[in-house]
Design a protein around this motif. Structure first.
Motif, PDB file in Angstrom:
ATOM      1  N   MET A   1       0.834  -1.211   0.000  1.00  8.09           N
ATOM      2  CA  MET A   1       0.000   0.000   0.000  1.00  8.09           C
ATOM      3  C   MET A   1       0.866   1.257   0.000  1.00  8.09           C
ATOM      4  O   MET A   1       0.537   2.242  -0.658  1.00  8.09           O
ATOM      5  CB  MET A   1      -0.964  -0.009   1.185  1.00  8.09           C
ATOM      6  CG  MET A   1      -2.011  -1.108   1.123  1.00  8.09           C
ATOM      7  SD  MET A   1      -2.925  -1.175  -0.451  1.00  8.09           S
ATOM      8  CE  MET A   1      -3.724   0.405  -0.466  1.00  8.09           C
ATOM      9  N   LYS A   2       1.971   1.239   0.711  1.00  4.34           N
ATOM     10  CA  LYS A   2       2.866   2.403   0.724  1.00  4.34           C
ATOM     11  C   LYS A   2       3.450   2.657  -0.666  1.00  4.34           C
ATOM     12  O   LYS A   2       3.543   3.802  -1.103  1.00  4.34           O
ATOM     13  CB  LYS A   2       3.979   2.213   1.750  1.00  4.34           C
ATOM     14  CG  LYS A   2       3.484   2.353   3.176  1.00  4.34           C
ATOM     15  CD  LYS A   2       4.598   2.168   4.177  1.00  4.34           C
ATOM     16  CE  LYS A   2       4.037   2.285   5.587  1.00  4.34           C
ATOM     17  NZ  LYS A   2       5.063   2.172   6.598  1.00  4.34           N
ATOM     18  N   TYR A   3       3.861   1.606  -1.355  1.00  2.00           N
ATOM     19  CA  TYR A   3       4.384   1.762  -2.717  1.00  2.00           C
ATOM     20  C   TYR A   3       3.285   2.264  -3.661  1.00  2.00           C
ATOM     21  O   TYR A   3       3.546   3.121  -4.512  1.00  2.00           O
ATOM     22  CB  TYR A   3       4.976   0.453  -3.237  1.00  2.00           C
ATOM     23  CG  TYR A   3       6.360   0.174  -2.718  1.00  2.00           C
ATOM     24  CD1 TYR A   3       7.480   0.731  -3.347  1.00  2.00           C
ATOM     25  CD2 TYR A   3       6.572  -0.635  -1.619  1.00  2.00           C
ATOM     26  CE1 TYR A   3       8.755   0.479  -2.881  1.00  2.00           C
ATOM     27  CE2 TYR A   3       7.845  -0.898  -1.143  1.00  2.00           C
ATOM     28  CZ  TYR A   3       8.937  -0.338  -1.774  1.00  2.00           C
ATOM     29  OH  TYR A   3      10.198  -0.588  -1.310  1.00  2.00           O
ATOM     30  N   ILE A   4       2.090   1.753  -3.515  1.00  2.00           N
ATOM     31  CA  ILE A   4       0.967   2.209  -4.356  1.00  2.00           C
ATOM     32  C   ILE A   4       0.669   3.679  -4.070  1.00  2.00           C
ATOM     33  O   ILE A   4       0.549   4.479  -4.995  1.00  2.00           O
ATOM     34  CB  ILE A   4      -0.268   1.333  -4.119  1.00  2.00           C
ATOM     35  CG1 ILE A   4      -0.027  -0.071  -4.709  1.00  2.00           C
ATOM     36  CG2 ILE A   4      -1.518   1.967  -4.732  1.00  2.00           C
ATOM     37  CD1 ILE A   4      -1.060  -1.110  -4.289  1.00  2.00           C
ATOM     38  N   ASP A   5       0.565   4.042  -2.798  1.00  2.00           N
ATOM     39  CA  ASP A   5       0.277   5.423  -2.415  1.00  2.00           C
ATOM     40  C   ASP A   5       1.376   6.383  -2.877  1.00  2.00           C
ATOM     41  O   ASP A   5       1.109   7.536  -3.191  1.00  2.00           O
ATOM     42  CB  ASP A   5       0.095   5.547  -0.905  1.00  2.00           C
ATOM     43  CG  ASP A   5      -1.190   4.905  -0.407  1.00  2.00           C
ATOM     44  OD1 ASP A   5      -2.087   4.614  -1.230  1.00  2.00           O
ATOM     45  OD2 ASP A   5      -1.284   4.647   0.811  1.00  2.00           O
ATOM     46  N   ALA A   6       2.603   5.902  -2.937  1.00  2.00           N
ATOM     47  CA  ALA A   6       3.719   6.742  -3.374  1.00  2.00           C
ATOM     48  C   ALA A   6       3.752   6.921  -4.899  1.00  2.00           C
ATOM     49  O   ALA A   6       4.570   7.668  -5.415  1.00  2.00           O
ATOM     50  CB  ALA A   6       5.033   6.153  -2.886  1.00  2.00           C
ATOM     51  N   GLY A   7       2.852   6.217  -5.608  1.00  2.00           N
ATOM     52  CA  GLY A   7       2.773   6.367  -7.049  1.00  2.00           C
ATOM     53  C   GLY A   7       3.706   5.477  -7.845  1.00  2.00           C
ATOM     54  O   GLY A   7       3.910   5.693  -9.044  1.00  2.00           O
ATOM     55  N   TYR A   8       4.267   4.454  -7.216  1.00  2.00           N
ATOM     56  CA  TYR A   8       5.216   3.597  -7.909  1.00  2.00           C
ATOM     57  C   TYR A   8       4.619   2.948  -9.152  1.00  2.00           C
ATOM     58  O   TYR A   8       5.295   2.781 -10.150  1.00  2.00           O
ATOM     59  CB  TYR A   8       5.753   2.515  -6.967  1.00  2.00           C
ATOM     60  CG  TYR A   8       6.785   1.624  -7.637  1.00  2.00           C
ATOM     61  CD1 TYR A   8       8.052   2.132  -7.936  1.00  2.00           C
ATOM     62  CD2 TYR A   8       6.486   0.342  -8.033  1.00  2.00           C
ATOM     63  CE1 TYR A   8       8.994   1.361  -8.589  1.00  2.00           C
ATOM     64  CE2 TYR A   8       7.427  -0.441  -8.682  1.00  2.00           C
ATOM     65  CZ  TYR A   8       8.672   0.074  -8.951  1.00  2.00           C
ATOM     66  OH  TYR A   8       9.598  -0.691  -9.595  1.00  2.00           O
ATOM     67  N   PHE A   9       3.345   2.609  -9.113  1.00  2.00           N
ATOM     68  CA  PHE A   9       2.729   1.889 -10.235  1.00  2.00           C
ATOM     69  C   PHE A   9       2.002   2.805 -11.212  1.00  2.00           C
ATOM     70  O   PHE A   9       1.350   2.335 -12.127  1.00  2.00           O
ATOM     71  CB  PHE A   9       1.775   0.808  -9.721  1.00  2.00           C
ATOM     72  CG  PHE A   9       2.502  -0.279  -8.972  1.00  2.00           C
ATOM     73  CD1 PHE A   9       3.215  -1.250  -9.654  1.00  2.00           C
ATOM     74  CD2 PHE A   9       2.504  -0.305  -7.592  1.00  2.00           C
ATOM     75  CE1 PHE A   9       3.895  -2.238  -8.974  1.00  2.00           C
ATOM     76  CE2 PHE A   9       3.178  -1.291  -6.907  1.00  2.00           C
ATOM     77  CZ  PHE A   9       3.876  -2.259  -7.590  1.00  2.00           C
ATOM     78  N   ASP A  10       2.116   4.107 -11.037  1.00  2.00           N
ATOM     79  CA  ASP A  10       1.445   5.049 -11.950  1.00  2.00           C
ATOM     80  C   ASP A  10       2.148   5.129 -13.286  1.00  2.00           C
ATOM     81  O   ASP A  10       3.309   4.926 -13.414  1.00  2.00           O
ATOM     82  CB  ASP A  10       1.388   6.446 -11.329  1.00  2.00           C
ATOM     83  CG  ASP A  10       0.489   6.460 -10.099  1.00  2.00           C
ATOM     84  OD1 ASP A  10      -0.297   5.514  -9.911  1.00  2.00           O
ATOM     85  OD2 ASP A  10       0.599   7.419  -9.328  1.00  2.00           O
TER      86      ASP A  10
END
Length: 86
Positions: free
Chosen positions: A77-86
């Motif tokens: 969730m932290k990686y997702i929230d940080a925009g890693y997968f954008d």
């Protein structure tokens, strides 16, 4: 835990180049030991959009423990929230 899970469907190199890969494991990981994750990265990194390894010091990740699932889930969730997968 891996951003691109092993599956029966082939992924072409051109399509893989669009995918950011994230592997999460622990220094004491039994499911995906650090040496395995490092070998995966060495092979896959040139073909991925980006490749990142998140390693948790002291985490003993075993497939059937709820504690590991909670820790790794929160990290995802932290990686997702940080925009890693954008």
């Amino acid at each position: 835990v891996t951003g691109v899970q092993t599956c029966a469907l082939p992924i072409s190199p051109a399509e893989l180049k669009k995918v950011p890969v994230l592997e999460l494991n622990g220094t004491e990981d039994e499911a995906l030991p650090p040496a395995t994750v490092d070998a995966n990265r060495k092979i896959m990194e040139p073909y991925a959009k980006s490749y990142r390894v998140g390693r948790v010091e002291g985490l003993h990740h075993y497939l059937f423990t709820q504690d590991s699932i909670k820790i790794v889930g929160n990290l995802w969730m932290k990686y997702i929230d940080a925009g890693y997968f954008d």
